[in-house]
Write a protein that holds these residues in place. Structure first.
Motif, mmCIF file in Angstrom:
data_model
loop_
_atom_site.group_PDB
_atom_site.id
_atom_site.type_symbol
_atom_site.label_atom_id
_atom_site.label_comp_id
_atom_site.label_asym_id
_atom_site.label_seq_id
_atom_site.Cartn_x
_atom_site.Cartn_y
_atom_site.Cartn_z
ATOM 1 N N VAL A 53 35.957 -26.351 12.907
ATOM 2 C CA VAL A 53 35.481 -27.734 12.822
ATOM 3 C C VAL A 53 36.471 -28.591 12.030
ATOM 4 C CG1 VAL A 53 33.691 -29.165 11.740
ATOM 5 C CG2 VAL A 53 33.041 -27.166 13.107
ATOM 6 N N TRP A 54 36.950 -28.073 10.922
ATOM 7 C CA TRP A 54 37.898 -28.813 10.087
ATOM 8 C C TRP A 54 39.204 -29.088 10.828
ATOM 9 C CZ3 TRP A 54 37.768 -31.992 6.340
ATOM 10 C CH2 TRP A 54 38.846 -32.198 5.471
ATOM 11 N N ASP A 55 39.689 -28.109 11.579
ATOM 12 C CA ASP A 55 40.906 -28.306 12.372
ATOM 13 C C ASP A 55 40.736 -29.469 13.348
ATOM 14 O OD1 ASP A 55 42.150 -26.078 11.198
ATOM 15 O OD2 ASP A 55 41.401 -24.712 12.746
ATOM 16 N N VAL A 56 39.591 -29.485 14.036
ATOM 17 C CA VAL A 56 39.354 -30.510 15.059
ATOM 18 C C VAL A 56 39.314 -31.893 14.441
ATOM 19 C CG1 VAL A 56 37.669 -31.383 16.728
ATOM 20 C CG2 VAL A 56 38.197 -28.942 16.646
ATOM 21 N N VAL A 57 38.623 -32.036 13.319
ATOM 22 C CA VAL A 57 38.507 -33.352 12.702
ATOM 23 C C VAL A 57 39.857 -33.821 12.156
ATOM 24 C CG1 VAL A 57 37.353 -34.705 10.911
ATOM 25 C CG2 VAL A 57 36.084 -32.988 12.189
ATOM 26 N N LEU A 58 40.656 -32.904 11.625
ATOM 27 C CA LEU A 58 41.980 -33.287 11.139
ATOM 28 C C LEU A 58 42.896 -33.751 12.266
ATOM 29 C CD1 LEU A 58 42.887 -30.653 8.396
ATOM 30 C CD2 LEU A 58 42.207 -33.032 8.080
ATOM 31 N N MET A 59 42.621 -33.301 13.506
ATOM 32 C CA MET A 59 43.430 -33.760 14.636
ATOM 33 C C MET A 59 43.388 -35.277 14.770
ATOM 34 S SD MET A 59 42.505 -30.923 17.542
ATOM 35 C CE MET A 59 42.754 -29.179 17.260
ATOM 36 N N GLY A 60 42.306 -35.888 14.303
ATOM 37 C CA GLY A 60 42.221 -37.337 14.340
ATOM 38 C C GLY A 60 43.215 -38.024 13.433
ATOM 39 N N GLN A 61 43.827 -37.268 12.514
ATOM 40 C CA GLN A 61 44.794 -37.829 11.572
ATOM 41 C C GLN A 61 46.238 -37.678 12.041
ATOM 42 O OE1 GLN A 61 43.695 -39.233 8.525
ATOM 43 N NE2 GLN A 61 41.725 -39.033 9.559
ATOM 44 N N VAL A 62 46.446 -36.945 13.130
ATOM 45 C CA VAL A 62 47.811 -36.601 13.527
ATOM 46 C C VAL A 62 48.635 -37.831 13.841
ATOM 47 C CG1 VAL A 62 49.183 -35.502 15.326
ATOM 48 C CG2 VAL A 62 47.282 -34.270 14.285
ATOM 49 N N ARG A 63 48.051 -38.800 14.577
ATOM 50 C CA ARG A 63 48.834 -39.978 14.964
ATOM 51 C C ARG A 63 49.293 -40.753 13.729
ATOM 52 N NH1 ARG A 63 48.899 -43.054 19.719
ATOM 53 N NH2 ARG A 63 47.039 -41.992 20.490
ATOM 54 N N ALA A 64 48.385 -40.908 12.753
ATOM 55 C CA ALA A 64 48.736 -41.667 11.553
ATOM 56 C C ALA A 64 49.762 -40.937 10.695
ATOM 57 C CB ALA A 64 47.479 -41.968 10.733
ATOM 58 N N ALA A 65 49.619 -39.623 10.583
ATOM 59 C CA ALA A 65 50.518 -38.860 9.724
ATOM 60 C C ALA A 65 51.844 -38.559 10.399
ATOM 61 C CB ALA A 65 49.836 -37.545 9.310
ATOM 62 N N GLY A 66 51.840 -38.463 11.725
ATOM 63 C CA GLY A 66 53.025 -38.030 12.446
ATOM 64 C C GLY A 66 52.957 -36.546 12.732
ATOM 65 N N TRP A 67 53.509 -36.136 13.876
ATOM 66 C CA TRP A 67 53.364 -34.750 14.326
ATOM 67 C C TRP A 67 53.976 -33.756 13.354
ATOM 68 C CZ3 TRP A 67 50.119 -33.382 17.968
ATOM 69 C CH2 TRP A 67 49.739 -34.333 18.924
#
Length: 251
Positions: free
Chosen positions: A100-114
């Motif tokens: 669950v934590w992995d999935v929700v953090l995916m929402g941050q990828v665009r802002a943080a950068g790959w």
């Protein structure tokens, strides 16, 4: 002496669609759709199976190519980081080994950068999003071991963690339990009340009447747009569905 003008906060922008046309090969999915989707309300996108509801949402977000037309937000081209998208559950591989934590953090990828780590602020936003949908205690649970309603709440949390201006959800209530349904509607209402644009592809006319502020009724073309009370009238529904429908069904 003249008093200085009071600086007012900027007015939230609408999402404006003009002559949107989508074609898959020889199949014309949408034809010259024009609509304005306002902030501060929940807008339902309704219509029969195959009407182009999901295509409309995906074309707005640039997930499928447009044959014609344009989409503008605040007078400018819509940018990907302005939108948080929740796809249909059927489009997701639930066997993927993620918590669950992995999935929700995916929402941050665009802002943080790959290639960059998600910082404390992004992680805190993700934790708050999970708590907001009642899934904070499940953060270490594999996503595939959750119920359908719990999975949908996790993907809503992922969208919330993006802190977007526009929220677009494709059939978020399909096959979920009543407690999850109530949480989803509550969060959508909070987002709308905070001035966001909220768009929901949906099929239940009765729920649309109860929970949506505006409705777009589609069947390849735009049949009607307005309040649910204006749009969900027998003669209008007959134009979209080909027959009179009770408001507790859209089959």
């Amino acid at each position: 002496m003249k008093k200085p003008a009071i600086a007012l906060p900027p007015r939230p922008a609408s999402l404006v669609v003009r002559d949107l046309t989508v074609r898959y090969g020889k199949l014309l999915a949408l034809e010259r759709i024009s609509a304005e989707i306002r902030p501060g309300c929940i807008t339902g996108i309704l219509g029969p199976n195959g009407a182009g509801k999901s295509s409309f949402l995906k074309a707005l977000l640039g997930l499928v190519p447009k044959e014609g037309g344009e989409v503008r937000y605040g007078g400018q081209a819509l940018r990907g980081e302005q939108v948080a998208y929740v796809p249909q559950r059927s489009a997701i591989d639930w066997s993927f080994p993620a918590t669950v934590w992995d999935v929700v953090l995916m929402g941050q990828v665009r802002a943080a950068g790959w290639l960059r780590r998600i910082g404390p602020q992004g992680r805190e936003r993700a934790a708050q999003a999970l708590d907001r949908v009642g899934m904070g205690a499940y953060r270490d649970r594999p996503i595939g071991r959750l119920s359908g309603g719990q999975q949908q709440r996790v993907f809503l949390a992922r969208a919330l963690a993006q802190a977007a201006e526009i929220y677009a959800l494709d059939e978020p209530l399909a096959g979920i339990d009543q407690p999850s349904e109530a949480i989803v509607f509550q969060v959508l209402r909070e987002l709308a009340d905070a001035g966001h644009i909220v768009m929901v592809v949906h099929h239940d006319l009765g729920q649309a009447l109860a929970h949506f502020d505006e409705v777009l009724l589609l069947n390849r073309v735009l049949i009607a747009q307005g309040s649910p009370q204006q749009v969900l009238q027998p003669q209008v529904l007959q134009r979209a569905y080909g027959r009179i429908l009770p408001l507790d069904s859209a089959a």
